[in-house]
Design a protein around this motif. Structure first.
Motif, PDB file in Angstrom:
ATOM      1  N   THR A 146       4.531   1.792  -2.773  1.00  0.00           N
ATOM      2  CA  THR A 146       4.646   1.392  -1.373  1.00  0.00           C
ATOM      3  C   THR A 146       5.935   0.613  -1.125  1.00  0.00           C
ATOM      4  OG1 THR A 146       2.239   1.234  -1.242  1.00  0.00           O
ATOM      5  CG2 THR A 146       3.500   0.203   0.524  1.00  0.00           C
ATOM      6  N   GLY A 147       6.698   1.048  -0.137  1.00  0.00           N
ATOM      7  CA  GLY A 147       7.913   0.335   0.245  1.00  0.00           C
ATOM      8  C   GLY A 147       9.154   0.725  -0.529  1.00  0.00           C
ATOM      9  N   VAL A 148       9.072   1.693  -1.435  1.00  0.00           N
ATOM     10  CA  VAL A 148      10.264   2.150  -2.153  1.00  0.00           C
ATOM     11  C   VAL A 148      11.183   2.908  -1.199  1.00  0.00           C
ATOM     12  CG1 VAL A 148      11.108   3.803  -3.887  1.00  0.00           C
ATOM     13  CG2 VAL A 148       9.238   2.239  -4.460  1.00  0.00           C
ATOM     14  N   GLN A 156       6.992  -0.779  -6.926  1.00  0.00           N
ATOM     15  CA  GLN A 156       6.869  -0.873  -5.468  1.00  0.00           C
ATOM     16  C   GLN A 156       7.903  -1.821  -4.864  1.00  0.00           C
ATOM     17  OE1 GLN A 156       4.669  -2.018  -7.650  1.00  0.00           O
ATOM     18  NE2 GLN A 156       3.965  -4.076  -7.086  1.00  0.00           N
ATOM     19  N   GLY A 157       8.327  -1.478  -3.635  1.00  0.00           N
ATOM     20  CA  GLY A 157       9.222  -2.353  -2.887  1.00  0.00           C
ATOM     21  C   GLY A 157      10.679  -2.291  -3.296  1.00  0.00           C
ATOM     22  N   THR A 186      14.458  -1.164  -3.345  1.00  0.00           N
ATOM     23  CA  THR A 186      15.404  -0.543  -2.424  1.00  0.00           C
ATOM     24  C   THR A 186      16.684  -0.182  -3.175  1.00  0.00           C
ATOM     25  OG1 THR A 186      14.581  -1.752  -0.493  1.00  0.00           O
ATOM     26  CG2 THR A 186      16.806  -0.860  -0.347  1.00  0.00           C
ATOM     27  N   ALA A 188       9.349  -4.720  -9.240  1.00  0.00           N
ATOM     28  CA  ALA A 188       8.971  -4.774  -7.831  1.00  0.00           C
ATOM     29  C   ALA A 188       9.923  -5.605  -6.975  1.00  0.00           C
ATOM     30  CB  ALA A 188       7.549  -5.343  -7.690  1.00  0.00           C
ATOM     31  N   ASN A 189      10.236  -5.037  -5.802  1.00  0.00           N
ATOM     32  CA  ASN A 189      10.999  -5.712  -4.742  1.00  0.00           C
ATOM     33  C   ASN A 189      12.450  -6.019  -5.120  1.00  0.00           C
ATOM     34  OD1 ASN A 189       8.749  -5.826  -2.905  1.00  0.00           O
ATOM     35  ND2 ASN A 189       7.914  -7.446  -4.206  1.00  0.00           N
ATOM     36  N   THR A 216      16.356  -5.235  -5.066  1.00  0.00           N
ATOM     37  CA  THR A 216      17.243  -4.573  -4.120  1.00  0.00           C
ATOM     38  C   THR A 216      18.590  -4.349  -4.790  1.00  0.00           C
ATOM     39  OG1 THR A 216      16.152  -5.593  -2.214  1.00  0.00           O
ATOM     40  CG2 THR A 216      18.389  -4.769  -1.884  1.00  0.00           C
ATOM     41  N   ASN A 222      12.417  -8.900  -7.562  1.00  0.00           N
ATOM     42  CA  ASN A 222      13.082  -9.711  -6.540  1.00  0.00           C
ATOM     43  C   ASN A 222      14.575  -9.921  -6.780  1.00  0.00           C
ATOM     44  OD1 ASN A 222      10.665 -10.305  -4.933  1.00  0.00           O
ATOM     45  ND2 ASN A 222      10.040 -11.515  -6.716  1.00  0.00           N
TER      46      ASN A 222
END
Length: 274
Positions: A179-181, A197-198, A200, A227-228, A230, A247
């Motif tokens: 979710t959110g990729v 997930q998450g 970018t 996850a998350n 960027t 993060n």
């Protein structure tokens, strides 16, 4: 002005606006049905009771007809006839299928929660999004406009995973949870890459004049991105066998075998005495 006059004005205005559209596209439901029937054709782990068939040749012919129908509204913008392009797409299907077997096996072998190959194919959103991306990417390479993006956006709506069909992704790609990729148009991803997930993989700038330039990062083989995280920029390269922690915000390249992580700050609170 009467209600009738207002209606006539609206209808005339809409007629004029229709002439401004450059493209005609198939419907979203039709695009979604094609994708889901193609998935069931390749991986008959699940079946729609209303359309299930054991006749592989018949189903293959039906899918060919559906793809021709999807491309027909775009005929004025195609370099070849829809029938020719559909034939070229299905000639690639064996190669796409083999790539998807690698993807499914990577998930089944590396996710402790997986109960096996069939579960990955039937229920994992990451596998579904990757499969639709691979179909759409094949159509994009045949210079089919807009339809590839329509297919990946259908998968985006189903899974929450946004993969642009222009990205280049190697074998054994594993999206965990998913979710959110977001994976941008000019992203390049090697083999045996795992993304949580998450994540970018995006651009540092979104100006329109950057459209023809590489705007998104390159991820080399055997990289794990937690996850998350960027990762931004067309010149950003994550070297092979690296681990990018959760993060992390990354806009510059890292060497192979790097470990990049976000350092959390921990403060111990003093209990107030009443």
């Amino acid at each position: 002005m009467t209600t009738s006059d207002q209606t006539n004005d609206l209808l005339e205005y809409l007629r004029q606006q229709r002439d401004l559209f450059r493209y005609r596209l198939p419907s979203r439901p039709d695009a979604g049905r094609f994708i889901d029937q193609l998935m069931r054709f390749l991986f008959p782990v699940t079946q729609d009771c209303q359309s299930a068939t054991q006749d592989v040749s018949r189903t293959y012919a039906q899918l060919n007809d559906q793809l021709v129908c999807l491309m027909r509204p775009l005929s004025g913008h195609l370099h070849q006839a829809p029938e020719e392009l559909s034939m070229l797409f299905f000639e690639q299907l064996r190669s796409i299928y083999d790539d998807l077997l690698y993807d499914a096996r990577a998930i089944a072998d590396n996710d402790p929660a997986s109960k096996g190959f069939e579960e990955v194919i039937a229920v994992y959103p990451g596998f579904y999004a990757i499969a639709v991306y691979r179909f759409a990417h094949a159509l994009l390479r045949l210079n089919v406009p807009l339809l590839p993006r329509m297919l990946t956006e259908y998968a985006h709506g189903q899974t929450g995973i946004d993969i642009h069909p222009g990205a280049r992704i190697g074998r054994s790609f594993f999206i965990d949870h998913g979710t959110g990729v977001v994976i941008g148009e000019t992203t390049v991803i090697g083999e045996n890459v795992k993304v949580y997930q998450g994540v970018t993989l995006g651009a540092t700038h979104v100006a329109k004049n950057m459209a023809q330039k590489k705007r998104h990062p390159t991820i080399e083989d055997n990289v794990v991105i937690y996850a998350n995280a960027t990762i931004l920029g067309g010149k950003t390269v994550v070297g092979h066998d690296s681990v990018i922690g959760g993060n992390v915000w990354l806009t510059s390249s890292v060497e192979p075998y790097s470990l990049v992580y976000h350092q959390s700050q921990i403060e111990v609170r003093t209990k107030e005495v009443e």
